[in-house]
Design a protein around this motif. Structure first.
Motif, mmCIF file in Angstrom:
data_model
loop_
_atom_site.group_PDB
_atom_site.id
_atom_site.type_symbol
_atom_site.label_atom_id
_atom_site.label_comp_id
_atom_site.label_asym_id
_atom_site.label_seq_id
_atom_site.Cartn_x
_atom_site.Cartn_y
_atom_site.Cartn_z
ATOM 1 N N VAL A 180 8.760 5.258 5.726
ATOM 2 C CA VAL A 180 8.357 6.587 5.285
ATOM 3 C C VAL A 180 9.358 7.050 4.237
ATOM 4 C CG1 VAL A 180 7.985 8.984 5.946
ATOM 5 C CG2 VAL A 180 7.325 7.143 7.511
ATOM 6 N N VAL A 181 8.862 7.516 3.090
ATOM 7 C CA VAL A 181 9.731 8.017 2.027
ATOM 8 C C VAL A 181 9.525 9.527 1.920
ATOM 9 C CG1 VAL A 181 10.412 7.828 -0.382
ATOM 10 C CG2 VAL A 181 9.463 5.825 0.801
ATOM 11 N N PRO A 182 10.466 10.332 2.428
ATOM 12 C CA PRO A 182 10.337 11.782 2.330
ATOM 13 C C PRO A 182 10.397 12.258 0.882
ATOM 14 C CG PRO A 182 11.930 11.159 4.026
ATOM 15 C CD PRO A 182 11.622 9.923 3.230
ATOM 16 N N GLU A 183 9.883 13.446 0.633
ATOM 17 C CA GLU A 183 9.823 14.004 -0.717
ATOM 18 C C GLU A 183 11.208 14.189 -1.337
ATOM 19 O OE1 GLU A 183 7.350 14.609 -2.668
ATOM 20 O OE2 GLU A 183 5.576 14.520 -1.392
ATOM 21 N N ARG A 192 5.450 9.849 1.696
ATOM 22 C CA ARG A 192 4.543 8.716 1.519
ATOM 23 C C ARG A 192 4.948 7.578 2.441
ATOM 24 N NH1 ARG A 192 2.122 8.281 -4.563
ATOM 25 N NH2 ARG A 192 1.681 10.489 -4.781
ATOM 26 N N ASP A 193 3.950 6.915 2.984
ATOM 27 C CA ASP A 193 4.182 5.752 3.831
ATOM 28 C C ASP A 193 3.948 4.503 2.990
ATOM 29 O OD1 ASP A 193 4.572 7.479 5.930
ATOM 30 O OD2 ASP A 193 2.513 7.298 6.679
ATOM 31 N N THR A 247 0.843 -1.194 0.000
ATOM 32 C CA THR A 247 0.000 0.000 0.000
ATOM 33 C C THR A 247 0.883 1.250 0.000
ATOM 34 O OG1 THR A 247 -0.145 0.081 2.420
ATOM 35 C CG2 THR A 247 -1.877 -1.127 1.256
ATOM 36 N N VAL A 248 0.336 2.320 -0.554
ATOM 37 C CA VAL A 248 1.002 3.620 -0.564
ATOM 38 C C VAL A 248 0.028 4.637 0.014
ATOM 39 C CG1 VAL A 248 2.080 5.409 -1.972
ATOM 40 C CG2 VAL A 248 2.303 2.997 -2.645
ATOM 41 N N VAL A 249 0.435 5.309 1.079
ATOM 42 C CA VAL A 249 -0.429 6.288 1.731
ATOM 43 C C VAL A 249 0.300 7.624 1.785
ATOM 44 C CG1 VAL A 249 -1.680 6.907 3.829
ATOM 45 C CG2 VAL A 249 -1.519 4.501 3.127
ATOM 46 N N GLU A 250 -0.320 8.665 1.252
ATOM 47 C CA GLU A 250 0.283 9.997 1.314
ATOM 48 C C GLU A 250 0.237 10.507 2.746
ATOM 49 O OE1 GLU A 250 -0.876 12.895 -1.523
ATOM 50 O OE2 GLU A 250 -1.210 11.421 -3.118
ATOM 51 N N SER A 251 1.329 11.172 3.143
ATOM 52 C CA SER A 251 1.386 11.723 4.490
ATOM 53 C C SER A 251 2.027 13.098 4.433
ATOM 54 C CB SER A 251 2.202 10.801 5.412
ATOM 55 O OG SER A 251 3.569 10.821 5.044
ATOM 56 N N THR A 252 2.068 13.765 5.554
ATOM 57 C CA THR A 252 2.672 15.102 5.594
ATOM 58 C C THR A 252 4.174 15.032 5.379
ATOM 59 O OG1 THR A 252 2.851 14.916 8.008
ATOM 60 C CG2 THR A 252 0.888 16.010 7.120
#
Length: 204
Positions: A152-155, A138-139, A130-135
Motif C-alpha cells: 500500500v502506498v499512502p498519499e 494506492r495498492d 496492477t495499480v488499484v486506488e484505495s482509501t
C-alpha cells in the motif's frame, strides 16, 4: 559534446545511481544517511542520523545523483520500482518511500530483502503488475524473480525518480545517502551517492 553523447552520459549516470536502491542480499554494503559537513579533496565528511560523524573516500569516478519528486499517479502498471516498506501485524506492507527507476535500469537489484530504513523495513525492487486506488492511497501488486507481493502506498509517501548530479552538489548542509564499503580505521569508500538537490532529499 553532442546531444547524443550528453544523453548517453545522463542515461549511464542514472543507471549507476539507480543501484543505490539495488543492494541484493549477497551484498552487504554500509548505507550512510545524514548531512554533509564538508568535501575536502576526495574526503566527504558526513554527520550521520545516528549522531556520529564519518569520513568517506570519494574517488573521482564515483557516480553522484539526485532525486526529484514525482506523483503517485506516475506509478503505472509496467513501471519498475524500488520501495522501502514496513510490515504491520496484519502482514500487510506499507510503503515508506518509492523510487521509479528509469527504463534503462529495469531489473536492477530485483527482489525482496531486508532494508535498514527502520524497524521491520524491507526493500522490494519489482515490476508493477496492477495499480488499484484505495482509501489509503494506492495498492500495488508487485512481481519479481522468485516471488510477488503487494504494498500500500499512502498519499503522503515520498515518490521520486533519479536525476544526474555532480561532485559540485556535495556541499555542506545537504542531506546525503551514500552506499559505501567499510575501509580502514573507521573510514569508508563510496560506491555511489545520492545527494539533496533543489530541496529534495533522498528518502531512501
Amino acid at each position: 559534446m553532442s546531444f547524443r553523447m550528453k544523453f548517453g552520459v545522463s542515461v549511464a549516470t542514472l543507471v549507476v545511481a539507480s543501484a543505490a536502491f539495488a543492494q541484493t542480499p549477497a551484498a552487504k554494503p554500509t548505507r550512510i544517511r545524514g548531512d554533509i559537513v564538508s568535501l575536502s579533496g576526495d574526503t566527504l565528511t558526513v554527520h550521520r542520523r545516528s549522531g556520529d560523524t564519518v569520513k568517506i573516500d570519494v574517488k573521482q569516478d564515483v557516480k553522484v545523483s539526485a532525486v526529484k519528486n514525482i506523483k503517485l499517479s506516475d506509478i503505472k502498471p509496467g513501471s519498475f520500482i524500488g520501495t522501502a516498506a514496513t510490515t504491520g501485524t496484519d502482514g500487510k506492507m506499507t510503503a515508506t518511500e518509492v523510487v521509479v527507476f528509469p527504463e534503462s535500469a529495469r531489473g536492477t537489484g530485483e527482489g525482496h530483502y531486508a532494508w535498514d530504513l527502520g524497524p521491520n523495513s524491507t526493500m522490494t525492487n519489482a515490476n508493477v503488475d496492477t495499480v488499484v486506488e484505495s482509501t489509503n492511497g494506492r495498492d500495488l501488486k508487485l512481481s519479481y524473480k522468485g516471488g510477488s507481493n503487494s504494498v500500500v502506498v499512502p498519499e503522503n509517501v515520498p515518490i521520486v525518480t533519479f536525476l544526474p548530479a555532480a561532485r559540485t552538489d556535495l556541499t555542506a548542509g545537504k542531506k546525503v545517502f551514500v552506499v559505501a564499503a567499510p575501509g580502514k580505521d573507521g573510514e569508508y569508500a563510496a560506491q555511489r551517492i545520492v545527494v539533496e538537490k533543489d530541496g529534495v532529499a533522498p528518502p531512501m
